[in-house]
Every structure is written in C-alpha cells, then in structure tokens.
Design an enzyme around this catalytic site. Sequence first.
Site, PDB file in Angstrom:
ATOM      1  N   SER A  93      20.086  25.303   2.479  1.00 16.67           N
ATOM      2  CA  SER A  93      20.787  24.051   2.188  1.00 16.67           C
ATOM      3  C   SER A  93      22.240  24.627   2.019  1.00 16.67           C
ATOM      4  CB  SER A  93      20.416  22.879   1.288  1.00 16.67           C
ATOM      5  OG  SER A  93      20.932  21.659   1.430  1.00 16.67           O
ATOM      6  N   ASP A 194      14.100  17.123   9.399  1.00 16.25           N
ATOM      7  CA  ASP A 194      14.644  17.315   8.201  1.00 16.25           C
ATOM      8  C   ASP A 194      15.458  16.359   7.968  1.00 16.25           C
ATOM      9  OD1 ASP A 194      16.604  18.106   6.286  1.00 16.25           O
ATOM     10  OD2 ASP A 194      16.750  20.312   7.039  1.00 16.25           O
ATOM     11  N   HIS A 224      12.842  19.543   4.427  1.00 14.69           N
ATOM     12  CA  HIS A 224      13.986  20.291   4.180  1.00 14.69           C
ATOM     13  C   HIS A 224      13.819  21.208   3.261  1.00 14.69           C
ATOM     14  CE1 HIS A 224      18.385  20.853   3.432  1.00 14.69           C
ATOM     15  NE2 HIS A 224      18.148  20.761   2.216  1.00 14.69           N
TER      16      HIS A 224
END
Length: 259
Positions: A93, A194, A224
Amino acid sequence: MPVLPGAEPYRHDGGDIGVLLCHGFTGSPHSLRPWAEHLAGHGLTVSVPLLPGHGTRWQDMQHTGWQDWYAEVDRALRDLTDRCSRVFVFGLSMGGALTLRLAARHGSAISGIVLVNPLNRLHGLAPRLLPVLRHLVPSSPGIASDIAKPGVVEVGYEQVPVRAAYSLRQFTRLVDGELPQVTQPLLLLHSATDHVVNPADSARILARVSSTDVTEVVLEQSYHVATLDHDAEQIFDRSHAFINRLAPRAQTKGSPTGD
C-alpha cells in the site's frame, strides 16, 4: 505512548542479502510480519521498521507527515546497504509508494522491488477537500483490516488522521512524478478486489516506471491487506523466488528471530 501489541518493528540478522519491508498508512509491521518471518526463515537479513506516528494511537500521526515516514525507511535502507551486498525493498500500500521513492532515489543500491497493492494516488472527491478538511475535522473512518480471510484482523488505526492524509496526498503526487526514475526489476502483485486502493494505481505504476524486468500478478482471493489474506503464501513464495533469480548466490545463515 506504548506500541500496540503486534505492531512492534521486526529485525532478523541473516545472510548477505537484505530485505527492507515497508508497511502501509495507519498500519504497522504486523501486516508484514508473516512475510518477514518467511524471508528470515530462508536466512535473509530482514528489517521491518515502524513508521513514525504509527502503531500507538491515531492522534500521534497528526504530528507526522510523509517526510517522517520516508526518512525512517531511508534510514533503514542505508543500514541494510552498509551490512549487506545486495538489498531488496518490498512494500504494501503506502509502503509501496515509499518503496518506489527509495528505488527512484537510490538506483543501483537496490537490486529489486516487490509491491503489493501499491498506492499511487487518492481518488474521489474527499481527497480534493483535504486542504480544507485538515483544519476542520481531526479524523475520518479507518481503512485497516480490508481482508477477505475470516477472523483475521490487522493491527492498525480505527481512525484516519486527516492532517496525515493531507500529507499522504502530497506524497503520492511527488512519487508519481518520480516513477520514470524507477529502473529496478519489479514484481507487482495486486488484488482483483481491493476496497482501499484503486486498481488503476497498479496500472499507472506499471505504465510509468522505466523498469524492463517487470512481472505482474493478480491475486484472486484477497482484498487489500493481501499479506495477511488467502494469497499470502503466493506472495511469500513469489517474492523469495524473485530474490533467488536476481541474487542466486545469496549467502544465508541463522534462523528467524524477532526483536
């Protein structure tokens, strides 16, 4: 403030190949711990720093920004390059965005990078309002634990500090402009579903980097935080194979331990 249980930084002193893992926004090393332990189990030297303002309480993030987060991973990278002959950087991320900036700025000092659901920009109307909202509201609902696997909870904040989100918005714009400077071999894994990062982010990163050795993998069963989800083992195995391909004579020693 004390660090939340499970959010502690992790380090393993192994062989001559080092791996730096960068966690995400409002998250902690907890999301990367199984990945780090997998790599340590293969005798690699592994470092997972806790980013400033993370791993305690969300209010602590209000006093930090991207410069603080980047400085921490930059320090950890320099420590690894002083001790190891080859260094790889992995990120989840926002950790993916941090990884990309490290790659753009450190060049050949990094042998390869692995990105999992990397962040490239903040989408929608709300991010456009952050310059104003940061002066009006302290936080918004959290983004932690976007995980398909039942019963798995990520150690992260239940609230997003708005001032920190504004700094993140600035950081993503900076990193996007630096993507053409990324030349290292790249393994990018992104989830088919996601709820935190837009799938367009991975596509833009792949389109803008200058890397010629690029592998894209779609994770079909994870959300995610894929490093704690159904596809975690695939991420671990593919990333280790990536290192072995690029550094086939890796010297390993020891067994995994954490601080």
